[in-house]
Write a protein that holds these residues in place. Structure first.
Motif, PDB file in Angstrom:
ATOM      1  N   MET A 142       8.055 -70.873 -59.412  1.00  0.00           N
ATOM      2  CA  MET A 142       8.144 -69.401 -59.541  1.00  0.00           C
ATOM      3  C   MET A 142       7.444 -68.649 -58.548  1.00  0.00           C
ATOM      4  SD  MET A 142       7.724 -69.207 -63.804  1.00  0.00           S
ATOM      5  CE  MET A 142       8.274 -67.514 -64.172  1.00  0.00           C
ATOM      6  N   GLU A 143       6.547 -69.113 -57.896  1.00  0.00           N
ATOM      7  CA  GLU A 143       5.655 -68.534 -56.919  1.00  0.00           C
ATOM      8  C   GLU A 143       6.799 -68.674 -55.773  1.00  0.00           C
ATOM      9  OE1 GLU A 143       1.585 -69.870 -56.050  1.00  0.00           O
ATOM     10  OE2 GLU A 143       1.440 -68.206 -57.514  1.00  0.00           O
ATOM     11  N   GLU A 144       7.139 -69.774 -55.465  1.00  0.00           N
ATOM     12  CA  GLU A 144       8.117 -69.994 -54.391  1.00  0.00           C
ATOM     13  C   GLU A 144       9.296 -69.211 -54.327  1.00  0.00           C
ATOM     14  OE1 GLU A 144       9.013 -74.245 -53.993  1.00  0.00           O
ATOM     15  OE2 GLU A 144      10.168 -74.153 -52.333  1.00  0.00           O
ATOM     16  N   VAL A 145       9.772 -68.901 -55.324  1.00  0.00           N
ATOM     17  CA  VAL A 145      10.913 -67.977 -55.385  1.00  0.00           C
ATOM     18  C   VAL A 145      10.752 -66.544 -55.750  1.00  0.00           C
ATOM     19  CG1 VAL A 145      12.552 -69.635 -56.494  1.00  0.00           C
ATOM     20  CG2 VAL A 145      11.374 -68.228 -58.059  1.00  0.00           C
ATOM     21  N   GLY A 146       9.333 -66.114 -55.515  1.00  0.00           N
ATOM     22  CA  GLY A 146       8.954 -64.933 -55.498  1.00  0.00           C
ATOM     23  C   GLY A 146       8.702 -63.942 -56.705  1.00  0.00           C
ATOM     24  N   ILE A 147       8.637 -64.761 -57.893  1.00  0.00           N
ATOM     25  CA  ILE A 147       8.128 -64.190 -59.070  1.00  0.00           C
ATOM     26  C   ILE A 147       6.638 -63.899 -59.235  1.00  0.00           C
ATOM     27  CG2 ILE A 147       8.267 -64.423 -61.561  1.00  0.00           C
ATOM     28  CD1 ILE A 147      10.896 -66.365 -61.185  1.00  0.00           C
ATOM     29  N   PRO A 148       6.301 -62.481 -59.281  1.00  0.00           N
ATOM     30  CA  PRO A 148       5.022 -62.132 -59.236  1.00  0.00           C
ATOM     31  C   PRO A 148       4.193 -62.585 -60.333  1.00  0.00           C
ATOM     32  CG  PRO A 148       6.426 -60.082 -59.407  1.00  0.00           C
ATOM     33  CD  PRO A 148       7.245 -61.405 -59.180  1.00  0.00           C
TER      34      PRO A 148
END
Lengths: 315, 356, 308
Positions: free
Chosen positions: B154-160
């Protein structure tokens, strides 16, 4: 959420009010004078004198205006007093409480049978849409829907109790005496749920998130039983809740067929005995149970489906 | 070009409807090399999505009637369900158009990413008790570990704040966040090829750019290939290496992005480029292509674009169109390329050809 | 348009009428109906029941109530294809005459329910506001009672008879019609052409008769067909409980009720009436399902194959 519960409560209370008015008025349509009937009962069958009847009416408030009588009636119900049976010494409340469990047990067992049949059948039917299995189960569901449950009861009795002698024909108390009535009650409901689940499954199988699930490389079994079934069950749960009325309808007849005690049997016996306080009490209790169940289903529905915001109406 | 990762050859996908057979994809061939990012452009109904779905073998209720799809040497059109599952679980992933409908509403986002990780780990051991997470009967420690992986994805796809959003349902996410979650699902199986079917069409313009940036970055970092399906030539110009222009279920033009944008050969590509609002001066009328995408019932003879083309000639209405080389790796499927290039605008002949 | 059609029909010869029938037979909807063999099965069952009700006296040599105690509880034979009951009456004969009773009650109850439902539904839908609110709340209250139980109580209070069963079933049955019709009226009411007619000064009654009612016929026909099944089942159930037809009436439910004591010795006494009820209910259910596929536009998506 609370706003929704409040809204539904208000409308449920309104319906309950209407139900109580209708039930109260029921007595005015019954033949005979209740005062005379009760006195005759108290005097052991003798015809009471006109003065005695008049005296009784005054004491019991039967000469009051109808709205006043209604309010008195509601107040006593709220205290748990549904009146007195004409023909026996028991109070109506007592009789209903005594007969509640057998009916409840039958309804529960019937529902279990229905789900055991309907969920696999509905799923298989939808997955094999247009195939032989689908055709067969749809036909079976239609037959189940069309079979009068009183006949189904006798048919099962004939096969399993009389010809095969594996189960008792009738009676109440043991588990094996519950099997045939539960199957009888469950079959019709299974048919309804199967048809509903099938169409609900078909609708969900067309959703794009099912394609997403497949694109992950999930097995078809997981796509069906996890992703599809969970969503397809949401509308079905509502209907299962609403089937409560159907259960009660069925219970009346099945209690007669299998000679079981219960609310249905009590109702039929009271109708033939013209014991109207019991009829009135039962009608009220059943309608209240029905309204309350629908209300609970409505609220539960919102918990099952996370999409529905607890503020507004369903999508 | 090195050994292609994906090669599609003469693909035909049909749909049976009450009104007849729809030829949605009609003889499409292309190749995708490792690490490449290729755009497929076309209007709605041009067959680009069906091409993508066929590649994933998700063409149902359509049917692949002819052609071959080879991915890493495996023939997909005849592959078993098991092989296809294995490829989807580790090699081939897809992101769909509308993130509002492509996530299952009743499961948490993390649950849906975990599933993808599970398939990737072991595509064959898919038991119901493991996937339904039946209490006491599923591997809880494994599930915990996978949730940690989910946070990374999720971090990798930019979910804060991914750790806080593990138990959120899709409806608690905005459209852009959902599409990121969808990307995380696709990435969980560590694909060699990501097919993105109009991944930004349903999103706000600002979010569109973010998602595209993420896809471009992921492709860099992971060295995967991307097929970007879109109707927006701007998107193609931004991130793609090559572009395939589709119309009426057929490939009209195919070549490096630079060439196609600068020097389009096919009349359809030219018309498409003229319609881009970016190229239009203020207060000038936006260009459109007259007419409609033809209904592909029962197949089309001749060029599918003939009814809307400015250069239509009698021969455009019959026979197969030749595919003409017009530069390095650049092809166009048109029988009148010579005339088109001479700039002879034969508006009168389009009238005699007649519109539908 | 309809006026013109009517005049042509009146003045045309028989052959054009036949062409008309033929074009109806070949119409898209008729073809769609025939495509599903279950629809045909339903239609055939319903037609068979209607036929046996109409021609009962010609179908069997026996009288439905004539007792013949010497021949009691005879098992099925050539003479009595479905056997005889505890009073020696021919069961097949009683079933055939029973079809008359079930169909008559079904048609009457459905007609009354439909009548009340139409009036209430159109009034509520067209008037809107408080009228709508009041009528629909009343419907809600009636629906708070499980249907058959309410019918049972009403029939019980009125006293056991077929007429009272009809009253009870109609009192319970009209609410669904009212809901469906109100829904249709509400959706039609907002259409542009209705507003246009209002602006042109067309009277309310005329708008309802000409524009609104034709639009609700489809769903109502479907509902009425399926309701026939429900009413037949309800009648049999109430009669079985002793609240409807009284012996010696050859009513199917009453026959089961009378025969239940002979279950062990004579299976045919209970099972043939049971099958008759099932067949009748099945027939109307199948026919209703088939008509829904054809007449109810809401379900067309399900029938049509998905496009691209």
């Amino acid at each position: 959420m609370w706003k929704f519960v409040l809204q539904r409560s208000v409308s449920a209370v309104f319906v309950l009010f209407g139900v109580s008015v209708l039930t109260f008025l029921l007595v005015f349509f019954t033949p005979g004078d209740p005062a005379e009937t009760i006195l005759r009962q108290q005097m052991g069958g003798q015809t009471p004198s006109a003065e005695a009847i008049e005296q009784f009416r005054a004491n019991q408030g039967l000469n009051d205006p109808i709205p006043v009588q209604y309010v008195d009636w509601v107040l006593s119900i709220l205290q748990g007093d549904l009146g007195q049976s004409y023909h026996s010494d028991s109070s109506v409340t007592q009789l209903i409480v005594d007969n509640l469990w057998p009916t409840f047990e039958l309804a529960l067992a019937g529902m279990a049978v229905a789900l055991l049949i309907a969920v696999p059948t509905g799923v298989i039917s939808a997955v094999h849409k247009g195939g032989r299995l689908d055709y067969g189960s749809q036909l079976a569901a239609l037959l189940g829907l069309s079979m009068p449950n009183f006949w189904l009861g006798y048919l099962l009795m004939l096969i399993f109790a009389i010809n095969l002698s594996v189960l008792p024909t009738s009676g109440y108390g043991t588990i094996d005496q519950l099997v045939l009535p539960a199957i009888t009650l469950g079959t019709g409901m299974a048919a309804i749920i199967t048809r509903l689940l099938r169409s609900s499954m078909l609708e969900v199988l067309d959703e794009e998130y099912i394609r997403t699930a497949r694109s992950k490389g999930l097995r078809e079994r997981i796509v069906v039983y996890k992703h599809t079934l969970r969503n397809a069950l949401i509308p079905v749960i509502t209907i299962i809740g609403l089937q409560f009325g159907y259960l009660l309808n069925g219970a009346v007849i099945i209690e007669i067929v299998f000679q079981r005690p219960g609310l249905g049997r009590l109702l039929i016996d009271s109708i033939f005995a013209r014991d109207y306080p019991i009829v009135q009490g039962l009608v009220l209790v059943i309608a209240v149970l029905f309204v309350v169940t629908n209300f609970l289903v409505d609220v539960a529905y919102r918990y099952v489906d996370p999409r529905i915001s607890f503020e507004g109406a369903p999508k | 070009m090195t050994e292609p990762l994906l090669s599609v050859e003469n693909l035909h996908t049909h749909f049976e409807t009450y009104d007849g057979t729809v030829h949605a994809v009609n003889g499409v061939s292309f190749e995708i090399g490792p690490g490449e990012i290729v755009g497929i452009v076309g209007e709605s109904g041009s067959g680009k999505s069906v091409t993508a779905l066929s590649t994933m073998r998700l063409e149902d209720p359509g049917r692949i009637v002819e052609g071959s799809i080879r991915f890493r040497g495996t023939e997909l059109t005849t592959a078993t369900d098991r092989d296809i599952r294995q490829l989807r679980g580790g090699g081939l992933s897809m992101v769909f158009q509308d993130p509002m409908t492509t996530l299952n509403p009743v499961f948490t986002v993390s649950e849906q990413i975990v599933e993808s990780l599970k398939v990737h780990d072991n595509p064959e051991a898919q038991t119901l008790r493991e996937y339904l997470r039946i209490p006491f009967f599923h591997d809880r420690t494994d599930w915990r570990k996978k949730r940690e992986r989910v946070v990374e994805l999720m971090e990798e796809v930019g979910i804060p704040n991914p750790a806080e959003r593990l138990d959120a349902y899709p409806h608690e996410f905005s459209g852009g966040m959902r599409q990121r979650a969808m990307l995380a699902i696709a990435l969980a199986s560590e694909p060699d090829l990501l097919i993105a079917d109009e991944p930004t069409t349903a999103l706000d313009v600002t979010i569109q750019a973010q998602i595209l940036k993420i896809i471009a970055r992921l492709r860099e970092e992971r060295g995967m290939s991307v097929v970007m399906i879109t109707h927006d030539l701007g998107v193609v110009a931004d991130i793609c290496d090559r572009v395939i222009v589709m119309y009426g279920g057929e490939i009209m033009e195919h070549g490096p992005v630079e060439q196609i944008i600068r020097n389009p050969q096919h009349p359809y590509t030219q018309a498409l480029l003229e319609c881009m609002p970016q190229g239009t001066q203020r207060k000038e009328k936006l260009e459109t292509i007259d007419g409609q995408v033809p209904a592909q019932l029962g197949g089309i003879t001749g060029c599918p674009f003939a009814s809307r083309c400015d250069y239509t000639h009698d021969i455009c209405w019959s026979g197969d169109m030749p595919t003409v080389d017009c530069g390095e790796n650049h092809q166009a499927k048109c029988c009148e390329l010579q005339r088109v290039n001479d700039g002879e605008n034969a508006t009168h002949s389009s009238n005699t050809g007649g519109t539908l | 348009m309809t006026d013109a059609d009517d005049t042509t029909v009146a003045s045309t010869s028989k052959s054009t009428k036949r062409t008309r029938l033929r074009s109806l037979y070949h119409s898209r909807k008729a073809r769609q109906f025939r495509a599903n063999s279950l629809n045909i099965v339903g239609l055939v069952i319903v037609l068979a029941i209607i036929a046996s009700a109409l021609f009962a006296p010609f179908l069997t040599p026996y009288d439905p109530t004539e007792q013949n105690l010497e021949n009691r509880l005879e098992s099925p034979s050539l003479e009595h294809p479905m056997g005889t009951d505890q009073l020696g009456r021919d069961i097949l004969t009683r079933l055939v005459y029973g079809a008359q009773i079930s169909l008559r009650i079904g048609v009457i109850v459905v007609a009354i329910s439909l009548g009340i439902g139409t009036v209430v539904g159109v009034t509520a839908g067209y008037a809107g506001g408080y009228v709508d609110e009041a009528l629909m709340r009343f419907v809600d209250i009636l629906l708070a009672f499980p249907g058959l139980l309410l019918a049972l109580v009403i029939a019980g209070i009125l006293g056991p008879s077929l007429t009272n069963i009809m009253i009870a079933l109609a009192v319970v049955g009209w609410t669904r019609y009212a809901r469906v019709i109100r829904g249709s009226v509400l959706s039609v009411k907002e259409q542009e052409y209705i507003k246009a007619s209002q602006l042109m000064g067309v009277s309310r009654v005329r708008i309802i008769l000409r524009h609104i009612l034709p639009n609700v016929i489809g769903p109502v026909v479907v509902l009425a067909t399926i309701d026939m099944a429900g009413v037949i089942l309800g009648t049999a159930g109430l009669s079985f409980l002793g609240l409807g037809a009284q012996p010696p009436t050859p009513e199917w439910g009453t026959m089961i009720s009378e025969g239940r004591n002979y279950l062990q010795d004579a299976w045919w006494v209970v099972n043939f009436p049971g099958m008759a009820i099932m067949l009748a209910v099945l027939g109307f259910n199948l026919l209703g399902d088939g008509l829904r596929d054809v007449l109810d536009p809401r379900d067309t998506d399900a029938v049509q194959n998905k496009g691209l």
